[in-house]
Design an enzyme around this catalytic site. Structure first.
Site, PDB file in Angstrom:
ATOM      1  N   PRO A   1     -34.035   6.212  20.039  1.00  0.00           N
ATOM      2  CA  PRO A   1     -33.461   5.283  21.086  1.00  0.00           C
ATOM      3  C   PRO A   1     -32.402   4.395  20.360  1.00  0.00           C
ATOM      4  O   PRO A   1     -32.586   3.812  19.264  1.00  0.00           O
ATOM      5  CB  PRO A   1     -34.357   4.319  21.976  1.00  0.00           C
ATOM      6  CG  PRO A   1     -35.702   4.582  21.270  1.00  0.00           C
ATOM      7  CD  PRO A   1     -35.583   5.807  20.212  1.00  0.00           C
ATOM      8  N   VAL A   2     -31.243   4.204  21.005  1.00  0.00           N
ATOM      9  CA  VAL A   2     -30.160   3.371  20.420  1.00  0.00           C
ATOM     10  C   VAL A   2     -29.829   1.983  20.735  1.00  0.00           C
ATOM     11  O   VAL A   2     -30.320   1.571  21.621  1.00  0.00           O
ATOM     12  CB  VAL A   2     -28.696   4.097  20.901  1.00  0.00           C
ATOM     13  CG1 VAL A   2     -27.732   3.427  20.251  1.00  0.00           C
ATOM     14  CG2 VAL A   2     -28.480   5.441  20.804  1.00  0.00           C
ATOM     15  N   GLY A   3     -29.865   1.083  19.264  1.00  0.00           N
ATOM     16  CA  GLY A   3     -29.577  -0.087  19.516  1.00  0.00           C
ATOM     17  C   GLY A   3     -30.795  -1.124  19.852  1.00  0.00           C
ATOM     18  O   GLY A   3     -30.809  -1.947  20.156  1.00  0.00           O
TER      19      GLY A   3
ATOM     20  N   LEU B   1     -34.564   0.472  15.663  1.00  0.00           N
ATOM     21  CA  LEU B   1     -35.314   1.835  15.037  1.00  0.00           C
ATOM     22  C   LEU B   1     -34.490   2.334  13.826  1.00  0.00           C
ATOM     23  O   LEU B   1     -34.830   3.581  13.706  1.00  0.00           O
ATOM     24  CB  LEU B   1     -35.955   2.849  16.094  1.00  0.00           C
ATOM     25  CG  LEU B   1     -36.775   2.196  17.099  1.00  0.00           C
ATOM     26  CD1 LEU B   1     -37.470   3.097  18.140  1.00  0.00           C
ATOM     27  CD2 LEU B   1     -38.121   1.608  16.325  1.00  0.00           C
TER      28      LEU B   1
ATOM     29  N   SER C   1     -31.287   3.836  14.387  1.00  0.00           N
ATOM     30  CA  SER C   1     -30.587   5.084  15.021  1.00  0.00           C
ATOM     31  C   SER C   1     -29.247   5.130  14.283  1.00  0.00           C
ATOM     32  O   SER C   1     -28.903   6.076  14.043  1.00  0.00           O
ATOM     33  CB  SER C   1     -30.467   4.784  16.360  1.00  0.00           C
ATOM     34  OG  SER C   1     -29.439   4.687  16.814  1.00  0.00           O
ATOM     35  N   SER C   2     -28.410   4.066  14.222  1.00  0.00           N
ATOM     36  CA  SER C   2     -27.189   4.349  13.403  1.00  0.00           C
ATOM     37  C   SER C   2     -27.347   4.592  11.964  1.00  0.00           C
ATOM     38  O   SER C   2     -26.483   5.448  11.443  1.00  0.00           O
ATOM     39  CB  SER C   2     -26.443   2.796  13.529  1.00  0.00           C
ATOM     40  OG  SER C   2     -27.079   1.832  12.759  1.00  0.00           O
ATOM     41  N   ALA C   3     -28.195   4.260  11.370  1.00  0.00           N
ATOM     42  CA  ALA C   3     -28.380   4.409   9.738  1.00  0.00           C
ATOM     43  C   ALA C   3     -28.881   5.868   9.855  1.00  0.00           C
ATOM     44  O   ALA C   3     -28.346   6.695   8.965  1.00  0.00           O
ATOM     45  CB  ALA C   3     -29.600   3.511   9.170  1.00  0.00           C
TER      46      ALA C   3
ATOM     47  N   ASP D   1     -32.106  -0.157   5.943  1.00  0.00           N
ATOM     48  CA  ASP D   1     -32.240   0.706   7.096  1.00  0.00           C
ATOM     49  C   ASP D   1     -31.605   2.197   6.329  1.00  0.00           C
ATOM     50  O   ASP D   1     -32.210   3.234   6.566  1.00  0.00           O
ATOM     51  CB  ASP D   1     -31.462   0.453   8.223  1.00  0.00           C
ATOM     52  CG  ASP D   1     -31.764  -0.659   9.148  1.00  0.00           C
ATOM     53  OD1 ASP D   1     -32.851  -1.232   8.680  1.00  0.00           O
ATOM     54  OD2 ASP D   1     -31.466  -0.716  10.409  1.00  0.00           O
TER      55      ASP D   1
HETATM   56  C1  MEV Z   1     -32.591  -4.394  10.644  1.00  0.00           C
HETATM   57  O1  MEV Z   1     -33.339  -2.963  10.590  1.00  0.00           O
HETATM   58  C2  MEV Z   1     -33.289  -5.269   9.807  1.00  0.00           C
HETATM   59  C3  MEV Z   1     -32.404  -6.595   9.341  1.00  0.00           C
HETATM   60  O2  MEV Z   1     -33.175  -7.354   8.535  1.00  0.00           O
HETATM   61  C4  MEV Z   1     -31.223  -6.438   9.088  1.00  0.00           C
HETATM   62  C5  MEV Z   1     -31.081  -5.858   7.794  1.00  0.00           C
HETATM   63  O3  MEV Z   1     -31.598  -5.981   6.743  1.00  0.00           O
HETATM   64  O4  MEV Z   1     -29.936  -5.279   7.596  1.00  0.00           O
HETATM   65  C6  MEV Z   1     -32.326  -7.541  10.762  1.00  0.00           C
END
Ligand code: MEV
Length: 323
Positions: free
Chosen positions: A105-107, A110, A112-114, A156
């Site tokens: 799921p996006v945004g 989890l 998803s973009s990475a 990520d």
């Molecule tokens: C995002 O998955 C985790 C955060 O700590 C951002 C980051 O580490 O880049 C919120």
């Protein structure tokens, strides 16, 4: 044709604080993004994804000029990854057709973009005959992470590239821990999408202002992650669960939880979770519960009944993979 896939991720402890130099513990989980690359018309990159509702063509010489509107914001970071990979292989004018599929799921925190970026970098590089190791794939994919999340820690892209379980701290080599099947992770999605970049900026702003409470909480979170790693290594999952509960409290204190996340965390604990917390940037998105295998269905039902969407996941051991 080349097909690459890479997993989603959950942050077990330490999100947000990791951006400010504290350690964090993350695990890759078995929801995947997949990217298929084929050759296309010279000078044209086509990207389509039925899940993301996109179908667009770009001229490689004019990537910055088109397209306009919302497709641009979804696609631009992916195009950056494609462009850098083409540049690296010295095949800039080549045409490529990419098909992006995703179970993630996006945004909602989890990764998803990475994951999409890592799958894209790996698939395009392999298709072009570039021999890249994981570190180089992760580096290429990080272009998109910086574009979307402004100032990400890098956790990520790293976890989705390598898979498994990783102790991460900016500036240090990651420590890879052995994945386990002795506990389950249950994800609860609130369905409320939000921007990781905005949430990270909000917390960072307080750090820049020298907010003493935030520094204290951040130090406590760093200690907590080190304890969580010890508990994980000793297979003391009861203790790991307790530490996840404490971590949720710290994240509440910095204002990144929401009533719906708190509710899903509470019902998961009541249903027998060893521990539960929000995961990722918060502000909506997902929570995770740690569970003995025999309780996973009960917890997942409780999350669904409270209005979340649950996923019982296993740890991914492989990271990015060319199929
Ligand atoms: C995002 O998955 C985790 C955060 O700590 C951002 C980051 O580490 O880049 C919120």
């Amino acid at each position: 044709m080349t097909v690459a896939r890479s997993p989603a991720k959950v942050i077990v402890t330490g999100e947000h604080f990791v951006v400010h130099g504290q350690p964090a513990l993350a695990a890759a989980v078995n929801l995947y993004s997949t990217v298929v690359v084929e050759s296309g018309s010279p000078g044209i990159i086509e990207i389509s994804s039925s899940e993301l509702g996109i179908d667009a063509r770009f001229q490689t010489e004019a990537l910055e000029k088109n397209p306009e509107g919302s497709e641009r914001s979804i696609l631009e970071p992916l195009l950056l990854v494609v462009e850098r990979t083409l540049e690296r292989s010295g095949s800039k004018g080549l045409g490529l057709r990419l098909q992006v599929k995703s179970q993630i799921p996006v945004g909602v925190g989890l990764g998803s973009s990475a994951s999409t970026a890592v799958s894209t970098a790996a698939a395009v590089a392999h298709f072009l005959g570039l021999q890249l190791d994981r570190r180089q794939i992760c580096e290429l994919a990080s272009v998109q992470e910086q574009f979307i999340h402004k100032k990400p820690s890098g956790i990520d892209a790293l976890i989705t590239t390598y898979g498994g379980v990783v102790l991460f701290k900016i500036g240090l080599s990651p420590v890879h821990l052995q994945p386990t099947d002795e506990v389950r992770i249950i994800i609860g999605n609130t369905g409320a999408a939000r921007s990781t970049g905005d949430l990270v900026s909000k917390v960072s702003h307080r750090v820049q202002l020298g907010d003493r409470d935030l520094t204290r909480i951040s130090d406590a979170a760093g200690q907590l992650t080190l304890q969580a790693v010890n508990a994980y290594k000793k297979k003391d999952f009861l203790q790991l669960g307790r530490l996840m509960n404490e971590n949720h409290e710290l994240l509440r204190q910095i204002g990144v939880s929401t009533p719906q996340l708190d509710r899903l965390v509470e019902v998961a604990r009541d249903a027998g979770a060893l521990g539960a917390k929000l995961t990722g940037a918060g502000g909506g998105g997902c929570m995770i519960a740690l569970s003995r295998p025999e309780h996973d269905k009960r917890i997942s039902k409780a999350i669904d009944a409270a209005g979340g969407r649950s996923y019982i996941v296993a740890m991914d051991r492989l990271g990015v993979k060319i199929d």
